[in-house]
Structure formats: structure tokens, C-alpha cells
Write a protein that holds these residues in place. Structure first.
Motif, PDB file in Angstrom:
ATOM      1  N   ILE A 105      -9.301   3.292   0.338  1.00 38.25           N
ATOM      2  CA  ILE A 105      -8.964   4.052  -0.868  1.00 38.25           C
ATOM      3  C   ILE A 105      -9.213   5.531  -0.606  1.00 38.25           C
ATOM      4  O   ILE A 105     -10.323   5.925  -0.234  1.00 38.25           O
ATOM      5  N   ASP A 106      -8.203   6.350  -0.825  1.00 37.49           N
ATOM      6  CA  ASP A 106      -8.314   7.795  -0.617  1.00 37.49           C
ATOM      7  C   ASP A 106      -8.354   8.515  -1.962  1.00 37.49           C
ATOM      8  O   ASP A 106      -7.831   8.014  -2.958  1.00 37.49           O
ATOM      9  N   TYR A 110      -3.867   0.475   2.611  1.00 32.96           N
ATOM     10  CA  TYR A 110      -4.295   1.857   2.359  1.00 32.96           C
ATOM     11  C   TYR A 110      -3.672   2.316   1.043  1.00 32.96           C
ATOM     12  O   TYR A 110      -2.453   2.217   0.857  1.00 32.96           O
ATOM     13  N   LEU A 111      -4.516   2.789   0.134  1.00 28.54           N
ATOM     14  CA  LEU A 111      -4.051   3.213  -1.185  1.00 28.54           C
ATOM     15  C   LEU A 111      -4.706   4.532  -1.558  1.00 28.54           C
ATOM     16  O   LEU A 111      -5.901   4.727  -1.319  1.00 28.54           O
ATOM     17  N   THR A 112      -3.943   5.429  -2.124  1.00 28.88           N
ATOM     18  CA  THR A 112      -4.565   6.550  -2.813  1.00 28.88           C
ATOM     19  C   THR A 112      -5.004   6.068  -4.198  1.00 28.88           C
ATOM     20  O   THR A 112      -4.456   5.088  -4.727  1.00 28.88           O
ATOM     21  N   ILE A 159      -7.626   4.708  10.804  1.00 35.58           N
ATOM     22  CA  ILE A 159      -8.250   3.374  10.733  1.00 35.58           C
ATOM     23  C   ILE A 159      -7.179   2.325  10.464  1.00 35.58           C
ATOM     24  O   ILE A 159      -7.121   1.281  11.127  1.00 35.58           O
ATOM     25  N   ALA A 160      -6.337   2.581   9.469  1.00 36.93           N
ATOM     26  CA  ALA A 160      -5.297   1.621   9.110  1.00 36.93           C
ATOM     27  C   ALA A 160      -4.316   1.409  10.263  1.00 36.93           C
ATOM     28  O   ALA A 160      -3.983   0.265  10.607  1.00 36.93           O
ATOM     29  N   GLY A 198       0.794  -1.210   0.000  1.00 33.96           N
ATOM     30  CA  GLY A 198       0.000   0.000   0.000  1.00 33.96           C
ATOM     31  C   GLY A 198       0.829   1.264   0.000  1.00 33.96           C
ATOM     32  O   GLY A 198       2.054   1.248  -0.004  1.00 33.96           O
ATOM     33  N   SER A 199       0.111   2.388   0.016  1.00 29.86           N
ATOM     34  CA  SER A 199       0.769   3.684   0.150  1.00 29.86           C
ATOM     35  C   SER A 199       1.310   3.816   1.576  1.00 29.86           C
ATOM     36  O   SER A 199       0.777   3.204   2.508  1.00 29.86           O
TER      37      SER A 199
END
Length: 521
Positions: free
Chosen positions: A284-285, A250-252, A235-236, A177-178
Motif C-alpha cells: 500500500i502506497d 500493489y495499491l495506492t 518489491i512487487a 492492483g494499481s
């Protein structure tokens, strides 16, 4: 001639060798004297303090007391050795300014005070940024215990230290992830009426695990600077600390697109899909930036697979799902089918809390920092935009306080006037335009979006299209889609028609101004 040549190399080295030996003996004796346990000068802290005092005295004599007071009073000597001098200052601005204006002078003075110095490094004193050096962090974070209740001075290093030996879930996040910012935790999130529901939902997901899948997908939307990214990363960070060790990613949206394109290029698309479909929580952000038909189709399949298998999905964007015109309709439908929560601008109490939290963070890095409570009240009252606007205003004023040059009341007022003018423009949505136009002309929103062509409906529809084009950054095709799926040429015709009539019809021009003011207010 030959004897002269052979004699030269044998006699010449002897004098230097003897001198060298005597110097070595002297230095050894000096070193031995310095390392005697009963010598008070032996303490590195005492030695570094004396060196810094001498350097400060030379800086003050060279630059003058005023310049020295502005830039060097908060400079500390962290370590000196192996040709490198490590200094620290409380703010990034001070580091940048000193590096840009006084780096050569510092190197010259330190090389004279500490022979052999080749480099001067300046770092920012911060519990988070200092994390790679565990010893200084332990000293810094042990001091400000009261701050833990309000902001990230204590929680952030705790999160870092706990993840020094990451779990499998943490490794999955870091590998796939990011990057996560350890400062973004629930403890550092300032709660208020504008985000209380979103925070409760986020905590429930992070702490309750599989029992919280009824909030699925959770869709958070808000304009920029209201804390979406902070909440998502909280959250992450919290989920990664759970005992069941969930796989969290967590990913943008931008990073998701890059990973997907890279996987296709490297013939690893199947591995990419399997990695994502095997996770427990997907975050996803900036969903509004997801572009590309094939990428959106893949995301839709991923969304369906995770939700159908009771895995948690959290998505954030800068507007509601139905306004994400660039997204595939199936993705919008899936997002709208979960729990959607809007985060709005903070009220006065929350803005005051954000400022108080920022003050605590500043005091953690620099205990001498102080700012008048009345100044904080003024900032909270005048800057009514996003939390990012508020933090920008605070940073402008806090910097002047940190260098001993606080603003007068008049200058503070001028600065806040400038900041509020710069951030005062309201973001207008097409939904707002439809609401006020339908109210002004006494027609329903459904009629405006319908295919009916009676004059009492066509006229308000054309005015709404004109205002959408002139008051929002939306393109003609986007506006057409929002107005019942019409072609962009229909929107262009409406815009040109209203522009032409407005130039010749004073009554219409006044009507448009009235509607525009209502929308902007």
C-alpha cells in the motif's frame, strides 16, 4: 437525341481506361524494377535515409540553420508506409515542441516527398516507452550493455519481455492492483546511506518470500521524492519473478478506496474482501491519503487477517505512523507494531550517483548527449533536497544541453539559485516543535502533553500550539489531538492568546523568533 445520350457513356470511359492501364503498367514496371534483388536502392533503410536527408534539407532551407539545429538534428525516420510517417526524437520536450510548432510543415514536406502521406506521428526514443514495438527495442537495448549495472535501460525491457506471458501472480496484480512501472526495479534504485536499510529490508522481502515475514508489517516513511514508490514497486516487480509465483497486489491508498467504494456500489464487497485476503504480498502506497471510517475499518480487518495468516504487508507514507492523525488508532497501532524505517534526504555522494545514473539513461536514448562533470558536481552540491528536486534540476539543465544550448556558469548559478530558493522551505513537524519548545523552556515533552495546568507548563504548551498552527498546515482539531487529545477550542484560545501577547511583548516576540529559527534550521 437518344443516340447522343447512349453514345456518351460508351465512348467516354475508354480513354481513361487506356490511360489508367498504361499508368498501371508503368507503375507495375517501376515497382518490378524497384524490387529486383540486385538493386541497392531496394533497402528500406537506404530509402528512408534518403527521404530523411531530403526532408532535412528542405527544413533547413525553410527555417534556417539555427532553428533546424535546435529542433531537428536528432529527429529520426522510423517508418513510412500506409499513409503514416513515424518519426522519433530523444526527449518528450522535443516531441511536444515540434508537434506544437512544426507538425503542419512536416506533414506538407513529407506528403510531397512521399505521395499519399496523411499523417506524421512523433514518438520519444526510449527503451521503456518503445516496449510495445519489440523489434526497435531489441536494437536499442542491445547497445548500452554497461548501463545495466546502474540504471533501468536494460532491466526495464527485460522485465517487460519476461512478463509478455505473465504468471498467475502477475495477472492478479494487473487485474486487481494499481499499474506497475517496469522501470522501478532494484537495479535502477540508487543506494546510499539514507536508504540502505530500507533497500536491504525490501530486497529481503522480495527475494526470501515467506521467510521474511518477521518484517511484518514493513512501514516505510519519508517525505516526497525520496524513492518510496520506486522501492515499493521494485518489491512487487521482483516478487512477481520468483519461482513460487506469489500473488502480489500493489495499491495506492486512493486506488484502494476507489475499489472498495466500487465494490460496495456493485454489491461485490464480499468478492473484494476475498480477493485481497487470498494474496501473499500486499503493498500500500501513500497511506496518509486513506480516508473514511468504514474504509479504514475494512483496511484494519484486512491488515489483521493478512498478518495473522503470515502474509506480508508493506506500507509507505510521508510521515511516521503515529503522526497519521487521520487514521484509525487501531490501524496506527498495527503499523507501529511492525518494522518502521525512515528514508531521509540523500547525501552528496548519493546525489552525485543519482545524477550519474540519469546521465546514463540520457545517453541510452541519445548517445550524443554529454554534460560536463563539473556541472554535475555543482548540481549535487547545490540541490540538497529530495531526489525529485535533484532530477528536476538535472532536467532543466540537460534539456539545454540536448538542444545544443548549454548554460554558461553565470546562468547555471542563477538557475540553481532559483531552484534552491523554490525548494528550500523545510517541512516542519509537530514533533520538531515539541522538541525545541521543551528544550528552550526546560520542560519535558510529557509535561507539555499532560493535563497539568501549572504556569511553567501551560505557557510552553500554548507557545507550542501557536507555533504548530503558524508553522504547519495542520488543522486545529489535528493539533488538539497531537497535544494530548485536547479540543480544538483549547488550541484556538492558545493561538489567540500568544498572538495578542506577542504584539505587546517584545521579549516574547524575540523568544518566538529564536525558537522558530532553531526549528527551521
Amino acid at each position: 437525341m437518344t443516340g447522343l445520350v447512349s453514345a456518351t457513356p460508351t465512348k467516354a470511359p475508354r480513354a481513361p481506361l487506356r490511360a489508367s492501364a498504361s499508368r498501371g503498367a508503368a507503375s507495375s514496371a517501376t515497382a518490378a524494377a524497384r524490387i529486383q534483388p540486385n538493386e541497392p536502392a531496394m533497402s528500406p533503410a537506404h530509402g528512408e535515409a534518403e527521404i530523411l536527408d531530403r526532408v532535412n534539407a528542405r527544413l533547413k532551407a525553410h527555417l534556417g540553420p539555427d532553428v533546424f539545429a535546435s529542433w531537428f538534428t536528432r529527429m529520426k525516420l522510423v517508418h513510412a508506409g500506409k499513409g503514416v510517417v513515424q518519426l522519433s526524437v530523444p526527449t518528450a520536450f522535443l516531441r511536444t515542441w515540434i508537434n506544437g510548432h512544426y507538425k503542419d510543415l512536416l506533414l506538407q514536406i513529407f506528403s510531397e516527398e512521399i505521395p499519399g502521406t496523411l499523417k506524421v506521428d512523433i514518438a520519444v526514443r526510449s527503451a521503456v516507452r518503445g516496449a510495445p514495438a519489440p523489434a526497435p527495442i531489441a536494437r536499442e537495448t542491445a547497445l548500452p550493455a554497461p548501463v545495466a549495472a546502474s540504471l533501468p535501460a536494460t532491466p526495464a525491457p527485460r522485465a517487460l519481455s519476461e512478463r509478455a506471458a505473465p504468471s498467475e501472480g502477475a495477472r492478479a496484480q494487473s487485474d486487481f492492483g494499481s499499474p506497475l512501472d517496469p522501470r522501478y526495479v532494484f537495479e535502477s534504485f540508487v543506494e546510499g546511506a539514507s536508504n540502505r536499510v530500507a533497500l536491504a529490508a525490501a530486497r529481503s522481502i522480495a527475494e526470501n518470500g515467506p521467510q521474511s515475514v518477521r518484517f511484518n508489517p514493513l512501514f516505510l516513511h519519508a517525505t516526497v521524492g525520496l524513492g518510496k514508490t520506486h522501492l515499493l514497486q521494485a518489491i512487487a516487480n521482483a516478487a512477481l519473478e520468483r519461482e513460487d509465483r506469489p500473488r502480489v497486489v500493489y495499491l495506492t491508498a486512493e486506488y484502494f478506496m476507489w475499489r472498495f467504494a466500487t465494490a460496495i456500489r456493485d454489491n461485490q464487497a464480499l468478492d473484494f474482501k476475498e480477493n485481497l485476503r487470498g494474496i501473499d504480498i500486499l503493498i500500500i502506497d501513500d497511506m496518509q491519503f486513506l480516508q473514511g471510517k468504514s474504509i479504514q475499518q475494512e483496511f484494519c480487518h484486512l491488515l489483521n487477517a493478512l498478518i495473522d495468516s503470515a502474509r506480508q504487508v508493506i506500507v509507505a507514507a510521508d510521515r511516521p505512523a503515529f503522526e497519521l492523525e487521520s487514521l484509525d488508532s487501531r490501524v496506527r497501532s498495527r503499523l507501529a507494531g511492525g518494522v518502521a524505517i525512515e528514508m531521509v534526504s540523500p547525501d552528496f555522494e548519493m546525489r552525485r550517483g543519482i545524477l550519474a545514473a540519469r546521465v546514463e539513461v540520457m545517453r541510452t536514448a541519445d548517445p550524443s548527449f554529454a554534460i560536463n562533470e563539473g556541472v554535475l558536481d555543482t548540481i549535487a552540491r547545490r540541490v540538497t533536497g529530495s531526489g525529485r528536486d535533484l532530477e528536476g534540476a538535472f532536467n532543466q539543465i540537460a534539456f539545454r544541453h540536448s538542444v545544443g544550448q548549454p548554460l554558461s556558469n553565470q546562468h547555471l548559478d542563477d538557475l540553481l539559485n532559483q531552484l534552491t530558493r523554490a525548494g528550500g522551505e523545510k517541512r516542519v513537524r509537530i514533533e520538531d516543535i515539541l522538541k525545541f519548545v521543551s528544550r528552550h523552556y526546560n520542560v519535558s515533552r510529557t509535561d507539555i502533553l499532560s493535563a497539568r495546568r501549572t504556569r511553567t507548563i501551560v505557557r510552553p504548551r500554548q507557545i507550542a500550539m501557536y507555533l504548530a498552527k503558524t508553522m504547519t498546515p495542520r488543522s486545529l482539531p489535528e493539533i488538539g489531538r497531537r497535544f494530548g487529545g485536547r479540543d480544538h477550542t483549547t488550541v484556538l484560545h492558545a493561538v489567540r492568546k500568544i498572538e495578542a501577547e506577542r504584539a505587546n511583548d517584545q521579549k516574547l516576540a524575540e523568544e518566538l523568533d529564536v525558537i522558530r529559527r532553531m526549528i527551521e534550521e
